[in-house]
Design an enzyme around this catalytic site. Sequence first.
Site, short mmCIF file in Angstrom:
data_model
loop_
_atom_site.label_atom_id
_atom_site.label_comp_id
_atom_site.label_asym_id
_atom_site.label_seq_id
_atom_site.Cartn_x
_atom_site.Cartn_y
_atom_site.Cartn_z
N HIS A 1 -2.47 -1.38 -4.30
CA HIS A 1 -3.93 -1.44 -4.44
C HIS A 1 -4.49 -0.02 -4.38
CE1 HIS A 1 -4.57 -1.87 0.24
NE2 HIS A 1 -3.90 -0.79 -0.09
N SER B 1 0.83 -1.20 0.00
CA SER B 1 0.00 0.00 0.00
C SER B 1 0.87 1.26 0.00
CB SER B 1 -0.94 -0.05 1.21
OG SER B 1 -1.94 0.93 1.13
#
Length: 205
Positions: A134, A109
Site C-alpha cells: 500500500h 507494507s
Amino acid sequence: MTLYDKEINKNSLLIPMVIEKTSYGERSYDIYSRLLKERIIFLTGTIDDNTANLIVAQMLFLEAENAKQDIYIYINSPGGVITAGMSIYDTMKFIKPNVNTICIGQACSMAALILTAGKKGYRYCLPNSRIMIHQPIGGYNGQASDIEIHAKEIIKVKRKLNELMAFHTSQSINTIEKDTERDCFLSANQAIKYGLIDTILSYRT
C-alpha cells in the site's frame, strides 16, 4: 521498573533455550542466537527503530563472520516505520552476502518491500502466507506551513517506495501506483505472478 520493562521480561520467559553438548561441556543458547549461528535472522512484529537496529546488527555480524555465505531472513511482520524499514533495506544492499528472504505468515507494507528486496531467485513464501502492499501512511499536527512541508515529504517518500517496488517486481510505476492506492493483499501464488517473490516453499528438499 516500567510497564515496558515488565513486558520485555514477560516475553523473555517465553523464548525457548537450546542446550548443546560440546567437548567442553554443555552450553545453552536462546533459540534465536542458536539460529543466528546458522545465519538465520527473524524479522517479526512491527518494524521500529529498535527492531531495525537489531536486524542490521545481525546482518553486519554475519557479514564479518563470512562475507561469502548467504544470509536468510524469515519475515512475519505487519510493517512499520518507513525509515526503520529503509535502514534494513539499505543494509541488505550494502553488505556482501546474498540475502535470501522467506515470508512466514505475512509481509505487509515495509515488510513486503524487504521481502521482495531479497536476492533475485531466492525470495520465498510459505503456501499460506500473505503479502500486502500500500502507499505510505502519514499524519502530522502543527502549523499550516509545517503540514505542507510534511505533505510534500510523504509524496516524495511514496514516489521512492513505488520506484523500488517497481524495480524489484519488474512492474511498471503506473501499475504500482494504481495497486498501492489502497491496501492490496496477495496470496502466495499472486505474489509470484506479481514478481514479489520467486518460489513457494511447501516442504524442504
